[in-house]
Design a protein around this motif. Structure first.
Motif, PDB file in Angstrom:
ATOM      1  N   ASP A  61       0.834  -1.210   0.000  1.00 50.44           N
ATOM      2  CA  ASP A  61       0.000   0.000   0.000  1.00 50.44           C
ATOM      3  C   ASP A  61       0.864   1.254   0.000  1.00 50.44           C
ATOM      4  O   ASP A  61       0.558   2.247  -0.682  1.00 50.44           O
ATOM      5  CB  ASP A  61      -0.923   0.002   1.216  1.00 50.44           C
ATOM      6  CG  ASP A  61      -2.051  -1.018   1.093  1.00 50.44           C
ATOM      7  OD1 ASP A  61      -2.301  -1.481  -0.038  1.00 50.44           O
ATOM      8  OD2 ASP A  61      -2.663  -1.357   2.124  1.00 50.44           O
ATOM      9  N   LYS A  77       2.403   1.662  -3.385  1.00 49.11           N
ATOM     10  CA  LYS A  77       1.374   2.084  -4.328  1.00 49.11           C
ATOM     11  C   LYS A  77       1.090   3.585  -4.182  1.00 49.11           C
ATOM     12  O   LYS A  77       1.002   4.312  -5.178  1.00 49.11           O
ATOM     13  CB  LYS A  77       0.094   1.283  -4.103  1.00 49.11           C
ATOM     14  CG  LYS A  77      -1.030   1.637  -5.059  1.00 49.11           C
ATOM     15  CD  LYS A  77      -2.254   0.770  -4.794  1.00 49.11           C
ATOM     16  CE  LYS A  77      -3.408   1.157  -5.705  1.00 49.11           C
ATOM     17  NZ  LYS A  77      -4.604   0.319  -5.450  1.00 49.11           N
ATOM     18  N   GLN A 124       1.765   6.385  -7.000  1.00 52.28           N
ATOM     19  CA  GLN A 124       0.718   7.250  -7.542  1.00 52.28           C
ATOM     20  C   GLN A 124       1.108   8.715  -7.447  1.00 52.28           C
ATOM     21  O   GLN A 124       0.778   9.507  -8.326  1.00 52.28           O
ATOM     22  CB  GLN A 124      -0.598   6.988  -6.802  1.00 52.28           C
ATOM     23  CG  GLN A 124      -1.208   5.629  -7.117  1.00 52.28           C
ATOM     24  CD  GLN A 124      -2.396   5.291  -6.242  1.00 52.28           C
ATOM     25  OE1 GLN A 124      -2.523   5.792  -5.112  1.00 52.28           O
ATOM     26  NE2 GLN A 124      -3.271   4.424  -6.718  1.00 52.28           N
ATOM     27  N   LEU A 166       2.007  -4.906  -8.856  1.00 56.68           N
ATOM     28  CA  LEU A 166       1.904  -3.493  -8.507  1.00 56.68           C
ATOM     29  C   LEU A 166       2.181  -2.610  -9.722  1.00 56.68           C
ATOM     30  O   LEU A 166       1.470  -1.627  -9.980  1.00 56.68           O
ATOM     31  CB  LEU A 166       2.893  -3.156  -7.385  1.00 56.68           C
ATOM     32  CG  LEU A 166       3.027  -1.670  -7.026  1.00 56.68           C
ATOM     33  CD1 LEU A 166       1.711  -1.128  -6.495  1.00 56.68           C
ATOM     34  CD2 LEU A 166       4.146  -1.462  -6.001  1.00 56.68           C
ATOM     35  N   GLU A 182      -0.646  -2.536 -12.159  1.00 56.22           N
ATOM     36  CA  GLU A 182      -1.747  -1.709 -11.670  1.00 56.22           C
ATOM     37  C   GLU A 182      -1.445  -0.225 -11.854  1.00 56.22           C
ATOM     38  O   GLU A 182      -2.325   0.556 -12.227  1.00 56.22           O
ATOM     39  CB  GLU A 182      -2.024  -2.015 -10.196  1.00 56.22           C
ATOM     40  CG  GLU A 182      -3.196  -1.240  -9.636  1.00 56.22           C
ATOM     41  CD  GLU A 182      -3.532  -1.629  -8.215  1.00 56.22           C
ATOM     42  OE1 GLU A 182      -4.380  -0.956  -7.608  1.00 56.22           O
ATOM     43  OE2 GLU A 182      -2.920  -2.597  -7.705  1.00 56.22           O
ATOM     44  N   LEU A 183      -0.198   0.182 -11.587  1.00 54.44           N
ATOM     45  CA  LEU A 183       0.166   1.587 -11.739  1.00 54.44           C
ATOM     46  C   LEU A 183       0.194   2.008 -13.205  1.00 54.44           C
ATOM     47  O   LEU A 183      -0.192   3.133 -13.547  1.00 54.44           O
ATOM     48  CB  LEU A 183       1.528   1.854 -11.099  1.00 54.44           C
ATOM     49  CG  LEU A 183       1.584   1.809  -9.568  1.00 54.44           C
ATOM     50  CD1 LEU A 183       3.020   1.914  -9.084  1.00 54.44           C
ATOM     51  CD2 LEU A 183       0.746   2.931  -8.964  1.00 54.44           C
TER      52      LEU A 183
END
Length: 232
Positions: free
Chosen positions: A168, A171, A175, A206, A209-210
């Protein structure tokens, strides 16, 4: 006759390369436009000057309010000066010392050796003392970013599996610093050949997803964490 034509054309092109329509830019080497978000337009208006180190480097093209006393300023930076501003730059509105009836934009770079901006780059405007301290904040953030990267690499080298909290945190950091983080993490993944397979799998998920938030695969591995699990 042909020689005279090409000679005349060369002289013409040579002259317009150095003389612009605004004294600084021309169609062949256009100015670039930047956008500055501000909390207070402070009566700034079109054609107010942009100063850097006491030198005029551009001018305001539009100043629009989205809500009362807040809005966006667009300014063109003359072609002769567009390479002077980098991504670390900060802006503020001030009184124009050369024209008491007008406002101006002041700009300064907080750090050297940062990427040069391109047309359309967006900046945050600062007021009063925040303009003076903004560079300190940016430098501190840069130092923290480097510290964070080192800490992450140390974790990746020693962990056999990353905790949900670590994922988390990575992430959230990814972001916030999206393009820079992806470029850096791609290099880390390639560089660290001894990374634990499970850690590599987690990082691959990860990164997917990014890079593409709409195309993500949930992590179905819900086994308990082992003794090498590390939280940040």
């Amino acid at each position: 006759m042909k020689r005279f034509f090409f000679l005349a054309l060369s002289v013409f092109l040579g002259s317009i390369a150095f003389v612009g329509t605004d004294g600084c830019s021309f169609v062949l080497w256009p100015a670039i436009e930047v956008e500055i978000s501000v909390s207070d337009l402070e009566a700034i208006q079109k054609e107010d000057k942009v100063y850097m180190s006491g030198q005029v480097i551009g001018e305001v093209t539009t100043a629009q309010s989205k809500v009362p006393r807040q809005g966006t300023i667009k300014a063109k930076i003359y072609s002769d000066h567009k390479k002077q501003i980098n991504e670390s730059a900060v802006f503020t509105i001030a009184a124009d010392k050369m024209d008491n009836d007008r406002k101006c934009l002041l700009v300064k770079n907080c750090m050297e050796n940062r990427p040069i901006i391109k047309s359309g780059h967006q900046f945050q405007g600062y007021r009063g003392y925040r303009f003076e301290t903004a560079c300190l904040e940016k430098r501190a953030a840069a130092v923290w970013t480097e510290h964070y990267k080192k800490m992450v690499k140390d974790i990746l080298e020693s962990a056999s599996r990353l905790s949900e909290e670590t994922i988390d945190n990575l992430k959230a950091f990814g972001q916030e610093h999206h393009d820079e983080f992806i470029k850096w993490m791609d290099g880390v993944i390639k560089e660290m050949e001894d990374m634990a397979p499970e850690v590599r799998r987690q990082l691959d998920n990860l990164m997917k997803e990014l890079k593409d938030p709409k195309n993500t695969t949930p992590d179905t591995n819900v086994n308990g964490f082992d003794s090498n699990q590390i939280n940040t």
